[in-house]
Design a protein around this motif. Structure first.
Motif, PDB file in Angstrom:
ATOM      1  N   LEU A 234      24.392  12.325  25.644  1.00  0.00           N
ATOM      2  CA  LEU A 234      25.768  12.304  26.151  1.00  0.00           C
ATOM      3  C   LEU A 234      26.741  11.506  25.285  1.00  0.00           C
ATOM      4  CD1 LEU A 234      27.939  12.836  28.310  1.00  0.00           C
ATOM      5  CD2 LEU A 234      27.034  10.868  29.558  1.00  0.00           C
ATOM      6  N   TYR A 235      26.575  10.201  25.216  1.00  0.00           N
ATOM      7  CA  TYR A 235      27.584   9.374  24.569  1.00  0.00           C
ATOM      8  C   TYR A 235      27.558   9.503  23.053  1.00  0.00           C
ATOM      9  CZ  TYR A 235      29.100   7.297  28.929  1.00  0.00           C
ATOM     10  OH  TYR A 235      29.644   7.111  30.169  1.00  0.00           O
ATOM     11  N   THR A 236      26.435   9.883  22.508  1.00  0.00           N
ATOM     12  CA  THR A 236      26.397  10.125  21.068  1.00  0.00           C
ATOM     13  C   THR A 236      27.249  11.332  20.703  1.00  0.00           C
ATOM     14  OG1 THR A 236      24.184   9.175  20.972  1.00  0.00           O
ATOM     15  CG2 THR A 236      24.875  10.487  19.099  1.00  0.00           C
ATOM     16  N   VAL A 237      27.208  12.370  21.525  1.00  0.00           N
ATOM     17  CA  VAL A 237      28.097  13.518  21.318  1.00  0.00           C
ATOM     18  C   VAL A 237      29.551  13.065  21.387  1.00  0.00           C
ATOM     19  CG1 VAL A 237      28.881  15.715  22.300  1.00  0.00           C
ATOM     20  CG2 VAL A 237      26.435  15.226  22.119  1.00  0.00           C
ATOM     21  N   TRP A 238      29.876  12.208  22.353  1.00  0.00           N
ATOM     22  CA  TRP A 238      31.244  11.719  22.480  1.00  0.00           C
ATOM     23  C   TRP A 238      31.690  10.966  21.224  1.00  0.00           C
ATOM     24  CZ3 TRP A 238      34.982  11.139  26.592  1.00  0.00           C
ATOM     25  CH2 TRP A 238      34.752  12.010  27.665  1.00  0.00           C
ATOM     26  N   VAL A 239      30.811  10.133  20.695  1.00  0.00           N
ATOM     27  CA  VAL A 239      31.178   9.343  19.519  1.00  0.00           C
ATOM     28  C   VAL A 239      31.274  10.214  18.270  1.00  0.00           C
ATOM     29  CG1 VAL A 239      30.392   7.491  17.991  1.00  0.00           C
ATOM     30  CG2 VAL A 239      30.226   7.206  20.461  1.00  0.00           C
ATOM     31  N   LEU A 240      30.390  11.207  18.141  1.00  0.00           N
ATOM     32  CA  LEU A 240      30.363  12.042  16.941  1.00  0.00           C
ATOM     33  C   LEU A 240      31.370  13.192  16.971  1.00  0.00           C
ATOM     34  CD1 LEU A 240      26.523  12.366  16.232  1.00  0.00           C
ATOM     35  CD2 LEU A 240      28.185  10.908  15.060  1.00  0.00           C
ATOM     36  N   MET A 241      31.937  13.508  18.137  1.00  0.00           N
ATOM     37  CA  MET A 241      32.812  14.677  18.242  1.00  0.00           C
ATOM     38  C   MET A 241      33.956  14.670  17.221  1.00  0.00           C
ATOM     39  SD  MET A 241      33.300  17.595  19.713  1.00  0.00           S
ATOM     40  CE  MET A 241      32.336  17.610  21.237  1.00  0.00           C
ATOM     41  N   SER A 360      20.871   5.422  20.777  1.00  0.00           N
ATOM     42  CA  SER A 360      21.143   6.732  20.191  1.00  0.00           C
ATOM     43  C   SER A 360      22.421   6.720  19.358  1.00  0.00           C
ATOM     44  CB  SER A 360      21.235   7.781  21.309  1.00  0.00           C
ATOM     45  OG  SER A 360      21.567   9.046  20.790  1.00  0.00           O
ATOM     46  N   ILE A 361      23.464   6.108  19.895  1.00  0.00           N
ATOM     47  CA  ILE A 361      24.732   6.026  19.163  1.00  0.00           C
ATOM     48  C   ILE A 361      24.539   5.327  17.821  1.00  0.00           C
ATOM     49  CG2 ILE A 361      27.008   4.922  19.146  1.00  0.00           C
ATOM     50  CD1 ILE A 361      27.068   5.367  22.203  1.00  0.00           C
ATOM     51  N   GLU A 362      23.915   4.163  17.874  1.00  0.00           N
ATOM     52  CA  GLU A 362      23.727   3.376  16.652  1.00  0.00           C
ATOM     53  C   GLU A 362      22.907   4.162  15.635  1.00  0.00           C
ATOM     54  OE1 GLU A 362      24.619  -0.084  14.515  1.00  0.00           O
ATOM     55  OE2 GLU A 362      25.313   0.556  16.504  1.00  0.00           O
ATOM     56  N   LEU A 363      21.850   4.809  16.078  1.00  0.00           N
ATOM     57  CA  LEU A 363      20.975   5.554  15.180  1.00  0.00           C
ATOM     58  C   LEU A 363      21.706   6.727  14.539  1.00  0.00           C
ATOM     59  CD1 LEU A 363      18.128   6.180  14.058  1.00  0.00           C
ATOM     60  CD2 LEU A 363      17.712   7.505  16.145  1.00  0.00           C
ATOM     61  N   PHE A 364      22.352   7.557  15.343  1.00  0.00           N
ATOM     62  CA  PHE A 364      22.959   8.775  14.819  1.00  0.00           C
ATOM     63  C   PHE A 364      24.203   8.501  13.985  1.00  0.00           C
ATOM     64  CE2 PHE A 364      20.099  10.779  17.753  1.00  0.00           C
ATOM     65  CZ  PHE A 364      19.861  12.025  17.203  1.00  0.00           C
ATOM     66  N   VAL A 365      24.990   7.506  14.367  1.00  0.00           N
ATOM     67  CA  VAL A 365      26.180   7.196  13.564  1.00  0.00           C
ATOM     68  C   VAL A 365      25.770   6.682  12.190  1.00  0.00           C
ATOM     69  CG1 VAL A 365      28.182   5.682  13.366  1.00  0.00           C
ATOM     70  CG2 VAL A 365      27.703   6.830  15.523  1.00  0.00           C
ATOM     71  N   ARG A 366      24.750   5.832  12.143  1.00  0.00           N
ATOM     72  CA  ARG A 366      24.301   5.323  10.847  1.00  0.00           C
ATOM     73  C   ARG A 366      23.696   6.443   9.991  1.00  0.00           C
ATOM     74  NH1 ARG A 366      24.641   0.061   9.995  1.00  0.00           N
ATOM     75  NH2 ARG A 366      25.066  -1.298  11.770  1.00  0.00           N
ATOM     76  N   TRP A 379      18.706  17.100  16.313  1.00  0.00           N
ATOM     77  CA  TRP A 379      17.799  16.093  16.846  1.00  0.00           C
ATOM     78  C   TRP A 379      18.298  15.520  18.167  1.00  0.00           C
ATOM     79  CZ3 TRP A 379      12.968  15.500  15.398  1.00  0.00           C
ATOM     80  CH2 TRP A 379      12.591  15.978  14.148  1.00  0.00           C
ATOM     81  N   LEU A 380      19.566  15.697  18.460  1.00  0.00           N
ATOM     82  CA  LEU A 380      20.056  15.292  19.775  1.00  0.00           C
ATOM     83  C   LEU A 380      19.408  16.099  20.885  1.00  0.00           C
ATOM     84  CD1 LEU A 380      23.887  14.789  19.163  1.00  0.00           C
ATOM     85  CD2 LEU A 380      22.252  13.046  19.916  1.00  0.00           C
ATOM     86  N   ALA A 381      18.900  17.289  20.551  1.00  0.00           N
ATOM     87  CA  ALA A 381      18.250  18.136  21.556  1.00  0.00           C
ATOM     88  C   ALA A 381      16.950  17.533  22.067  1.00  0.00           C
ATOM     89  CB  ALA A 381      17.974  19.522  20.978  1.00  0.00           C
ATOM     90  N   LEU A 382      16.444  16.505  21.376  1.00  0.00           N
ATOM     91  CA  LEU A 382      15.223  15.855  21.851  1.00  0.00           C
ATOM     92  C   LEU A 382      15.398  15.323  23.274  1.00  0.00           C
ATOM     93  CD1 LEU A 382      12.357  14.850  21.110  1.00  0.00           C
ATOM     94  CD2 LEU A 382      13.440  12.743  20.266  1.00  0.00           C
ATOM     95  N   GLY A 383      16.570  14.771  23.557  1.00  0.00           N
ATOM     96  CA  GLY A 383      16.829  14.259  24.901  1.00  0.00           C
ATOM     97  C   GLY A 383      16.808  15.353  25.956  1.00  0.00           C
ATOM     98  N   PRO A 384      17.601  16.418  25.803  1.00  0.00           N
ATOM     99  CA  PRO A 384      17.543  17.509  26.778  1.00  0.00           C
ATOM    100  C   PRO A 384      16.161  18.130  26.940  1.00  0.00           C
ATOM    101  CG  PRO A 384      19.549  17.680  25.488  1.00  0.00           C
ATOM    102  CD  PRO A 384      18.742  16.567  24.880  1.00  0.00           C
ATOM    103  N   VAL A 385      15.427  18.286  25.839  1.00  0.00           N
ATOM    104  CA  VAL A 385      14.085  18.880  25.948  1.00  0.00           C
ATOM    105  C   VAL A 385      13.179  18.008  26.814  1.00  0.00           C
ATOM    106  CG1 VAL A 385      11.990  19.446  24.670  1.00  0.00           C
ATOM    107  CG2 VAL A 385      14.209  20.201  23.813  1.00  0.00           C
ATOM    108  N   LEU A 386      13.130  16.713  26.524  1.00  0.00           N
ATOM    109  CA  LEU A 386      12.301  15.805  27.316  1.00  0.00           C
ATOM    110  C   LEU A 386      12.825  15.695  28.752  1.00  0.00           C
ATOM    111  CD1 LEU A 386      11.643  12.959  24.706  1.00  0.00           C
ATOM    112  CD2 LEU A 386      10.116  14.826  25.388  1.00  0.00           C
ATOM    113  N   GLY A 387      14.146  15.719  28.891  1.00  0.00           N
ATOM    114  CA  GLY A 387      14.724  15.665  30.234  1.00  0.00           C
ATOM    115  C   GLY A 387      14.362  16.875  31.067  1.00  0.00           C
ATOM    116  N   LEU A 388      14.368  18.058  30.464  1.00  0.00           N
ATOM    117  CA  LEU A 388      13.995  19.280  31.188  1.00  0.00           C
ATOM    118  C   LEU A 388      12.521  19.269  31.568  1.00  0.00           C
ATOM    119  CD1 LEU A 388      16.019  21.899  29.141  1.00  0.00           C
ATOM    120  CD2 LEU A 388      16.332  21.375  31.569  1.00  0.00           C
TER     121      LEU A 388
END
Length: 401
Positions: A234-241, A360-366, A379-388
Motif C-alpha cells: 500500500l504505502y510503497t505504491v503511494w510513495v513511488l507513484m 517496504s518503503i525504505e527498501l523499495f525507494v533505495r 516485487w511489490l506483488a509479493l505482499g498481495p500473493v502472501l496476503g491472498l
C-alpha cells in the motif's frame, strides 16, 4: 490501514443526519498532512540538495511516529478516558503545528525528519480516533461507514498533490500551510458539529497477550496476515507513484495532478467495497481488490511502456484497488478477533502493519535509485500473493445471506 473501531452491545444512538458527512470531511482534512512532504519533494531536493532516498526515509519516519502514537494512545486508553472529539481536535491542531514547523525547518534534514515523526504521532489521534467516533455512533452498519471514512482518509492523504498542482505558481510552503489549515478546520468541525454519544464504554486496556490470537486462531490469523500482505504494497505504491508518473509525464503540475487522481481514486475503491461487502462478504471484496492490485504490480514491465492512456488507466486502477481493500481488512479483523480483545488485536495488528510498510518503503525507494522500475515494481506483488494465501480460509467461506 486499520482501525480500532468496534461495535458495542449497548443500543445504538440515532446519529444526526449531518454526522457522517461531517466526520467524512473531518477525516479528509485531518489526514491531509500525511503526504505533504512527498508532494513537494522535488522542490526540497532542488532547494536543499536532498537525495532521492530522502523521500523514503521521511515517509518511513512518519509511519514510525504513527506506530508509536497508536501504541501509546492504546496503552493509556486516551480515546476511552477522555472525549474522543476533543482528542481529535487536540491531535489535528498538533499535527498542523508540526506541519508548519516542518516547513520552517525544511533546510535541516534532521529537523524535518523529527517533525515528520511528530506529525505521524499526532495522526494517531486523528485516523484511529475518527474511527472510534464512528464506532460510537454507528455500531451497526459500521462497514459502510468505514468505507466512507477510509475513503476520506485516502482522499485527504492524496490532497497535497492536488494542492501542489493547483498552486504550482506558489511557493512550496503553501502546501504545508494549506494542509495545516485543513487539519485545524477538521478538528473544529468535529467539536462544534458532532455531539457526544449518549453513552461511552469504559476504557479497555491494551492486552499484549492478544498477540497470541494472531497465530492461534485460524480466522484471526487469516485476516491479519492478509492485512500484512496489503500493507507491504500500500504505502510503497503511494510513495513511488510520483516517480512512476515522472517516467511518462513532463512537469510538476502534470505529475502532481495525476498523482492525486490515481491515489485519490482509492476513495472510490473504499466506498464501493463498503457497499458491496454486505452482499458478497468482506473477505471476497478484500481478496478481489488485493488480487487486482497484485496483478497491477506484475503488469508494470508492460504498462510502463504502454500507450499513455493505457498507462494512466493502469495507475488509476492500481490506486483504486491498492487502497480499496483497507476497510474490509479492518472489518474482518474486528469480526474475527476474540471479543474480549478486539481493540488490542486491532491496535497491535495496525502497529505491525505500519512497521511492515516502513520497511517496504525504505527498501523499495533505495532500490529505485539503482534498479529500473520495470524490474522493481513486480516485487511489490509479493505482499498481495502472501496476503491472498493467508486469506484463503475466509475467501472460501460462503458470503452473508
Amino acid at each position: 490501514m486499520s482501525t480500532a473501531a468496534t461495535a458495542f452491545a449497548t443500543p445504538a444512538p440515532v446519529p444526526p443526519r449531518h454526522l457522517l458527512p461531517t466526520l467524512v470531511l473531518a477525516q479528509l482534512g485531518g489526514t491531509s498532512p500525511w503526504f505533504a512532504v512527498n508532494a513537494v519533494m522535488p522542490e526540497l531536493q532542488r532547494a536543499h540538495g536532498y537525495t532521492e532516498a530522502a523521500v523514503g526515509t521521511l515517509s518511513s519516519a512518519l509511519q514510525l511516529g504513527f506506530i508509536a502514537g497508536t501504541l501509546l494512545f492504546a496503552l493509556l486508553a486516551l480515546a476511552d478516558r477522555f472525549s474522543a472529539r476533543r482528542l481529535f481536535l487536540l491531535s489535528t491542531c498538533s499535527a498542523a503545528l508540526c506541519t508548519v514547523a516542518a516547513a520552517v525547518m525544511a533546510h535541516s534534514y534532521t529537523g524535518l525528519l523529527l517533525w515528520r515523526v511528530a506529525t505521524g504521532f499526532c495522526l494517531a489521534g486523528i485516523y484511529p480516533v475518527g474511527m472510534k467516533i464512528a464506532s460510537q455512533w454507528f455500531p451497526r452498519g459500521l462497514g459502510t461507514a468505514l468505507g466512507w471514512l477510509l475513503g476520506a482518509l485516502v482522499l485527504g492523504s492524496a490532497s497535497p498533490y492536488l494542492l501542489r498542482a493547483v498552486g504550482a505558481a506558489l511557493p512550496w510552503q503553501s502546501v504545508f500551510v494549506a494542509v495545516a489549515t485543513l487539519a485545524v478546520l477538521a478538528g473544529v468541525a468535529v467539536v462544534r458539529l458532532i455531539p457526544e454519544p449518549p453513552a461511552r464504554p469504559g476504557a479497555v486496556p491494551l492486552r499484549l497477550g492478544a498477540l497470541a490470537s494472531l497465530w492461534r486462531d485460524a480466522r484471526t490469523r487469516a485476516s491479519v496476515f492478509g492485512y500484512f500482505g496489503h500493507m507491504w504494497e500500500l504505502y510503497t505504491v503511494w510513495v513511488l507513484m510520483p516517480l512512476v508518473l515522472a517516467t511518462r509525464l513532463q512537469g510538476a503540475v502534470a505529475v502532481s495532478g495525476w498523482a492525486f487522481v490515481a491515489l485519490g481514486a482509492g476513495a472510490l475503491g473504499c466506498v464501493v467495497g463498503g457497499l458491496l461487502a454486505p452482499r458478497f462478504g468482506s473477505a471476497r471484496v478484500a481478496g478481489t481488490q488485493l488480487a487486482t492490485s497484485g496483478l497491477c504490480c506484475l503488469a508494470a514491465p508492460w504498462m510502463l511502456q504502454a500507450p499513455l492512456p493505457l498507462f494512466l488507466a493502469w495507475l488509476v486502477l492500481w490506486g483504486i484497488t491498492v487502497s480499496g481493500d483497507s476497510p474490509q481488512f479492518s472489518a474482518l479483523t474486528a469480526t474475527n478477533a476474540p471479543r474480549e480483545a478486539v481493540g488490542s488485536v486491532l491496535t497491535l495488528t495496525n502497529s505491525i502493519g505500519f512497521a511492515i510498510s516502513a520497511l517496504s518503503i525504505e527498501l523499495f525507494v533505495r532500490l529505485s535509485a539503482t534498479q529500473p522500475l520495470a524490474t522493481l515494481l513486480p516485487w511489490l506483488a509479493l505482499g498481495p500473493v502472501l496476503g491472498l494465501l493467508a486469506l484463503r480460509p475466509l475467501w472460501a467461506a460462503p458470503p452473508p445471506r
